[in-house]
Structure formats: structure tokens, C-alpha cells
Design a protein around this motif. Structure first.
Motif, short mmCIF file in Angstrom:
data_model
loop_
_atom_site.label_atom_id
_atom_site.label_comp_id
_atom_site.label_asym_id
_atom_site.label_seq_id
_atom_site.Cartn_x
_atom_site.Cartn_y
_atom_site.Cartn_z
N PHE A 1 30.23 -15.73 -21.33
CA PHE A 1 29.19 -14.68 -21.37
C PHE A 1 28.07 -14.88 -22.11
O PHE A 1 28.20 -15.48 -23.24
CB PHE A 1 29.83 -13.42 -21.61
CG PHE A 1 28.84 -12.24 -21.83
CD1 PHE A 1 28.71 -11.83 -20.41
CD2 PHE A 1 28.61 -11.48 -22.88
CE1 PHE A 1 27.55 -10.79 -20.06
CE2 PHE A 1 27.95 -10.46 -22.76
CZ PHE A 1 27.32 -10.09 -21.58
N GLU A 2 27.00 -14.81 -21.56
CA GLU A 2 25.61 -15.35 -22.51
C GLU A 2 25.04 -14.14 -22.99
O GLU A 2 24.13 -14.59 -23.91
CB GLU A 2 24.65 -15.91 -21.21
CG GLU A 2 25.08 -17.18 -20.70
CD GLU A 2 24.12 -17.70 -19.36
OE1 GLU A 2 23.41 -16.81 -18.94
OE2 GLU A 2 24.59 -18.75 -19.12
N GLY A 3 25.31 -12.84 -22.95
CA GLY A 3 24.82 -11.85 -23.87
C GLY A 3 25.63 -11.69 -25.10
O GLY A 3 26.75 -12.42 -25.31
N PRO A 4 25.06 -10.73 -25.98
CA PRO A 4 25.85 -10.44 -27.02
C PRO A 4 27.37 -9.64 -26.79
O PRO A 4 27.22 -8.85 -25.76
CB PRO A 4 25.14 -9.42 -27.90
CG PRO A 4 23.86 -9.23 -26.94
CD PRO A 4 24.02 -9.83 -25.86
N SER A 5 28.38 -9.95 -27.47
CA SER A 5 29.46 -9.29 -27.27
C SER A 5 30.32 -8.96 -28.65
O SER A 5 30.23 -10.04 -29.56
CB SER A 5 30.33 -9.83 -26.48
OG SER A 5 30.81 -11.16 -26.73
#
Ligand code: NAP
Length: 641
Positions: A292-296
Motif C-alpha cells: 500500500f502506497e499511502g499512510p497506514s
């Protein structure tokens, strides 16, 4: 603290008093006024409340009873004011018995009395203080206790050790006290047990801002306790215990520490683990997570620097944590998709987000001992009453639906609530209706906000299941691609991994995690064979599902640990080791009883059950039973040398 003894004089006129009384919880106020005035005439037989949970607020009083009780309280309060608010004389035991009896009704008062008195704690911090001091029982003994963790449990242990004059040090890996209330800073975080009850018996607080206060108020409370009881100077912050090894010859534990000054070791004669159960985030294993390329991030590691405003957000999980932040995230996100695997049962709590009403707040801060009696009343009405509804009835119909007639009644009530909240949205109702008996998992409190949030246009509750996480979002099991900017994990904690990741080595070099092998057990949740002088707090099978507050258990555990320390000191003993047969027989009883409770009988997945399938978290009996079993160290339970 305790605030009940420090109240300004009452100068309100009758009209003002009448207004304040509109918000009073009257059964507790009637008793308070009998206590203040010494006149029991207001405790009329026809006003004896129903102290069961099902009776709801005001002990199930009818409108007529409410009006009679209010009038009696108004008259008594006015008389008390006109007499100049004299401090009450110390009540006799007979008087206190009478008042307790009025509130708790038809129970075995003799058995309950010691427990009720210690919860009431009219003498504040002195009420449950150890009746001994090290200076008297072992003045010359070099003995100190190491406590791991400065959260709710660790502070409680420290407080009582301090009262007994036993030297102790607390090691805390964070930079402040309060444990879970320090770590969990997600939006909407608040306590889900009424706050006047979710507080130490020895540090009662009259002026909680909300009925279920928010995290900042809880953090302040525990900080204040640490300050007021002068416990901070005993805490070594930013210091982690990585290993503890027992030395049989010396009867002591050698701890390996990792702190600001690097690695060091520390020796203590007794070791208390107060590390909690719910602090190591459970990150699920979902394919593609790393891509996943976004923040988590996980709810207990909230990243406030990641803006959610205007973002497309996914939330995974619908447990107690997620259900608190879902509405808050929905307020700012442009789109929110909540991925639910198992629907939680919602417990209707209309006052969940409310401030303490002004009148009630006034009564807490102006009427001596009202806060204490109110806390006691909450304790009683929220304690044993609900346990009956989780007991499994033999040959009861559909185990996926309910476990008994009483449990089914709860199911009907909770289902009606859901139907009301979902209105015409039948699809939502179906998704939100659990397919397992109430109370086999922890319930989630709700004042209507969760179903309302799911009904907002930009929010959806997705129950298809997650197939994988992709660089740009989540692919569902039914083949949809949901693009999101941020993923929030409300996926709970690795609660069954007690005391991880510390290495604990007991007698004969045995390692705790080898002994447990993922199936943690202890005697009373506190001690276990081969690990002498090691005491666990919030250990295996000391969690409650429907009755009580976890602080209650911590205080019982502390009482027992202090009794053990007293035994070691008083008898000049080096060590005490729980006998295996005592430990095993106890655990057999616990396991059998847990199977007779909704959480043990149901097959729904829950963090109460460990990877061996055993309920390793929950206490299946009454609060009284735990209190009674933690009063003293039974002769023969330990090998002592
Ligand atoms: P939790 O109850 O364990 O909930 C975790 C959630 O994540 C569940 O909905 C679970 O689904 C879901 N989940 C886990 N792994 C998943 C996966 N691989 N895929 C999809 N979903 C997944 O954790 P929590 O909400 O943090 O609460 C833990 C406990 O902390 C509570 O029970 C309560 O005792 C305490 N707590 C108290 C408060 C309070 O007092 N205010 C607040 C928060 C928490 P399943 O149900 O299917 O497993």
C-alpha cells in the motif's frame, strides 16, 4: 482526592436545590443524606431501589417514587444547609450496614459486606491500606520490589507498597504514566465504563467532566494520582525490562534493563508485572499490506500528523476502539469505507457522550460523600447483575443465537435497538446484526452515533471481506477495488501473548514462554509454579466481559500481592512458589466455568480465546468470588523457603 471530604458549604436556595435534584441519582442521594444527617427516616421501605442492572437508572423507581424521593431529599438537604452543613459524625458499622442493605437489597449481605465496604472506601486511601508496615515486620530485611509498568495496575501496586513502607521501583518503557490512556490517543477515545466507577477506590474523583470521560481526562487522572501520591520519583521512565531471571539461592530476580543510559541490570526480591494485556497492536496478516502506497497505522499508534481531512479512508475492524473513531473519521474524510468482519453487539447508552449534568456535578462537589455513594451505586448496579445473562443453559436451542432465556432476552432488546437505529435501511440492519450470542464478545457502547454514521452518504460499511491490499486500496472478496488514501487498523491487540516480548526465566532455568507455549495460565491470574516471587497483574483469566471494572480486579490483585509480600517478610522467607497441583486444579475450574459462559460456549472469534482455543482472558465468576479468593494466602498453596 478523595473529594468527598472536601466540599464547600451549601448556600443554594430551595429553587436552586430543586433544579439540581432533577439530575440526582436518588437512591444514592437518599443514603448520602441519611449518612450526613444521621437520620434514616428518609430511607423508607417503599423507596428501596432495585439494584439490578436491568432496573436501569434510579433503581427502577416509578414516577411516584421519584417524586417522593426528590421531596425527601430536598427537605433533608435544606435542613442540612440550615444547620450550617456540619461534618457528619463517623457512622457506626450498624448504620453503614443499614445503608448498604437499603441499596443492594436482598443479597447475602454478610458475605458481601467486606467487599462493599472496601469499594465504598469512606476512609479514602486508608480504607484498604495494608494493616502492617515493613518497618514493623522486617525492619532489617533488604527487600525491594520491581514493578514493570506505570499504567493503572502498576500505580495501584505502587500506592499500596508505599503505604506498607516496602521499597519499590517502577520501570516504564514510555515517558509518562497511565499505560493504555497514554498510548491510545485516537480521536474519540474514551472510557466505556462509567467514570465515577472506573477510578481507584483510594482516589475517588468527584468532578469527572463526562459520564464516560475522554482519554485526556483519564490521562490527567492517572498523572494526578502519580503526583498526589508522590509515586513519580519511583518511576524510571523510558526504561524497558527485557529479561528477568530468578536466582533460587538468593531468592531474587535479576532484571535486564534497556534505558536512556543503555543496558544495565537491577536486582529485586519480588517482581510485579503490570504490563497490561491490550498494548501490543495486532497487525493482521493481509496479503499485499506492505504494497500500500499511502499512510497506514494502528489505532494505538495514531499518527496525528497524517491528515484525514478530505481523504478517502479505509478502516479495518469494528471493535471497541474502531467504533469510537469511526464517527470522528467520518466527520473529516471525503469517503470512508469500514471493513467489518464480525458485527459487534451495540449496548444502548444514550448518555455515552454527555457531560455530567450540571445539577449532578453540583451535588458531587457540594454534598459530602455523595460522590462516594454514587460510585458505590454504579459499582453495584454494574457488577454481579449482568452475569446471570451469560450463563449457558443446558440444551438451549440455537447456540448461534443465544445461550439461555436471559441471554435471549438481551438479544431481543439489543436487536430492537439496532432495528430502531437503522430505520428503513434493512441492508444496514442485516450487516449490523451479529450472528452470535450477546456478550460472547465485548459489547460496544452506542448512543446512536454508529448506525447514524453508517447512514451518512459518504460512509459505507463493507462486509464482503478483504481479499488483499493493493498499492492503491483494498480489493474485496467479491472482486471490487476500493481506492483509498489512508488505511487505519482498528484490529486490536495480541492480548493472549501475556508478558511478551520479555524473557522470564524461573526456577531450574525454565522459560515462561516455553512453559506457556501461547496458553498463559496462572493461579488467581497472579502466580504460577516455577516462577517464585513473580506476581502478575491483569494476568490470565482476570478480565471481565459484562460485570465490573478492570480497576476492581487490579485492586484485588494488589491486596493479594501485598499479602504475599507480608508473608515473605513476616516469615523471614526468601521465596514462595505456587504449588503445581494448586495451580492446575484452579485452572481446571476456571476452564470448566468459562465453557458455561457465553464467551466460552460461542464459536465466534474473540480476543478472549488464545490460539489453543482456550479462553485465557476471562474471569467466569462473580466479583465477590475474586474478592474472597484474593484476601489472604491460603496455607498450603505455596512452597515457601
Ligand atoms: P478488538 O476488540 O480485538 O477488535 C478488533 C477488530 O479488528 C475486530 O472487529 C476484528 O474482527 C477486526 N480484525 C482483526 N483482524 C482482522 C483482519 N485480519 N481482517 C479484518 N478484520 C480484522 O480490538 P479493540 O477494538 O482495540 O478492543 C480491544 C479491547 O480493548 C476491547 O474489547 C475492550 O476491552 C478494550 N477497549 C476499551 C475501550 C474503552 O474502554 N473505551 C476502548 C477500546 C478498547 P473480528 O471481530 O472478526 O475478530
Amino acid at each position: 482526592m478523595p473529594a468527598s471530604h472536601r466540599t464547600p458549604p451549601i448556600d443554594a436556595d430551595e429553587a436552586t436545590l430543586r433544579t439540581h435534584l432533577e439530575h440526582a441519582e436518588l437512591p444514592a442521594l437518599l443514603v448520602t443524606l441519611a449518612h450526613l444527617t444521621g437520620d434514616d427516616a428518609i430511607l423508607r421501605d417503599e423507596l428501596r431501589p432495585d439494584g439490578s442492572f436491568m432496573a436501569g437508572p434510579q433503581g427502577g423507581y416509578s414516577e411516584h417514587q421519584l417524586s417522593v424521593a426528590r421531596k425527601l431529599c430536598l427537605d433533608a438537604l435544606s435542613r442540612y444547609r440550615d444547620a450550617g452543613c456540619p461534618p457528619p459524625t463517623r457512622p457506626t458499622e450498624t448504620q453503614i450496614r443499614g445503608w448498604l442493605g437499603f441499596l443492594v437489597g436482598d443479597i447475602d449481605l454478610e458475605s458481601y459486606l467486606p467487599l462493599l465496604l472496601s469499594e465504598l472506601a469512606l476512609d479514602g486511601p486508608a480504607a484498604r491500606a495494608p494493616q502492617w508496615r515493613k518497618a514493623e515486620v522486617a525492619p532489617d530485611r533488604d527487600f525491594r520490589v520491581a514493578i514493570i509498568g506505570a499504567g493503572m495496575s502498576g500505580l495501584a501496586a505502587a500506592f499500596r507498597l508505599q503505604q506498607a513502607g516496602v521499597p519499590f521501583v517502577i520501570f516504564e518503557k514510555s515517558d509518562d504514566v497511565a499505560g493504555t490512556w497514554h498510548d491510545n490517543v485516537y480521536p474519540g477515545c474514551r472510557v466505556d465504563v462509567p467514570n465515577h466507577f472506573y477510578s481507584y477506590s483510594f482516589a475517588q474523583k468527584a468532578d469527572w467532566p463526562q459520564i464516560f470521560s475522554t482519554q485526556d481526562a483519564l490521562l490527567d487522572y492517572f498523572r494526578q494520582c502519580a503526583d498526589e501520591f508522590d509515586l513519580r520519583r519511583h518511576v524510571r521512565f523510558a526504561t524497558e525490562v527485557t529479561e528477568a531471571v530468578f536466582d533460587e539461592e538468593a531468592g531474587s530476580w535479576t532484571l535486564a534493563l534497556r534505558g536512556p543510559d543503555g543496558a544495565e541490570s537491577f536486582e529485586a526480591q519480588a517482581l510485579i508485572s503490570a504490563v497490561g494485556q491490550l498494548n501490543r497492536p495486532n497487525m493482521p496478516e493481509i496479503e499485499g499490506m506492505e504494497s500500500f502506497e499511502g499512510p497506514s497505522f494502528h489505532s494505538a499508534r495514531w499518527q496525528h500528523d497524517v491528515p484525514l481531512e478530505g481523504k478517502r479512508v479505509a478502516i479495518i475492524g469494528t471493535g471497541a476502539s474502531a467504533c469510537q473513531f469511526i464517527p470522528r473519521v467520518a466527520d473529516v474524510a471525503s469517503e470512508l469505507t469500514v471493513f467489518q468482519r464480525t458485527a459487534p453487539w451495540l449496548l444502548p447508552t444514550p448518555e455515552y457522550h454527555d457531560p455530567v449534568p450540571e445539577g449532578l456535578q453540583w451535588l458531587f462537589t457540594h454534598v459530602p460523600f455523595y460522590a462516594a455513594w454514587y460510585r458505590f451505586w454504579l459499582f453495584w448496579t454494574g457488577s454481579e447483575g449482568l452475569l446471570g445473562s451469560v450463563v449457558v443453559e443446558d440444551d438451549w436451542g440455537d447456540p448461534k443465537r443465544s445461550v439461555s432465556e436471559a441471554n435471549d432476552l438481551v438479544r431481543v432488546m439489543l436487536t430492537e435497538y439496532l432495528a430502531e437505529q437503522c430505520g428503513d435501511d434493512k441492508d444496514l440492519l442485516e450487516k449490523m446484526t451479529p450472528d452470535y450470542p450477546p456478550f460472547s464478545k465485548r459489547f460496544v457502547r452506542d448512543n446512536g452515533i454508529l448506525p447514524a454514521t453508517y447512514q451518512r452518504d459518504h460512509v459505507s460499511l463493507d462486509t464482503a471481506g478483504i481479499e488483499r491490499i493493493t498499492p492503491s486500496g483494498i480489493r474485496t472478496a467479491d472482486g471490487r477495488e476500493i481506492e483509498v488514501d489512508v488505511i487505519l487498523y482498528g484490529t486490536g491487540f495480541t492480548a493472549s501473548d501475556f508478558l511478551m516480548p520479555m524473557k522470564i526465566v524461573g526456577r531450574g532455568g525454565c522459560e515462561l514462554h516455553d512453559v506457556w507455549d501461547g496458553d498463559a495460565r496462572a493461579y488467581l491470574g497472579i502466580t504460577l509454579p516455577h516462577f517464585p516471587n513473580l506476581f502478575l497483574m491483569y494476568g490470565p483469566n482476570t478480565n471481565i466481559v459484562v460485570n465490573g471494572s478492570i480497576i476492581y480486579f487490579s485492586e484485588c490483585e494488589v491486596d493479594y500481592i501485598l499479602a504475599c509480600v507480608r508473608k515473605l517478610l513476616g516469615g523471614g522467607h526468601k521465596a514462595m512458589d505456587c504449588r503445581p497441583e494448586v495451580h492446575d486444579a484452579y485452572n481446571e475450574r476456571i476452564d470448566a466455568e468459562n465453557l458455561r459462559k457465553a464467551w466460552g460456549a460461542a464459536t465466534v472469534n474473540t480476543w478472549y480465546r488464545n490460539r489453543h482455543g482456550r479462553i485465557s482472558q476471562n474471569w467466569p465468576y462473580t466479583l465477590l468470588a475474586y474478592y474472597q479468593q484474593t484476601r489472604e494466602v491460603a496455607e498450603g498453596d505455596y512452597e515457601i523457603w
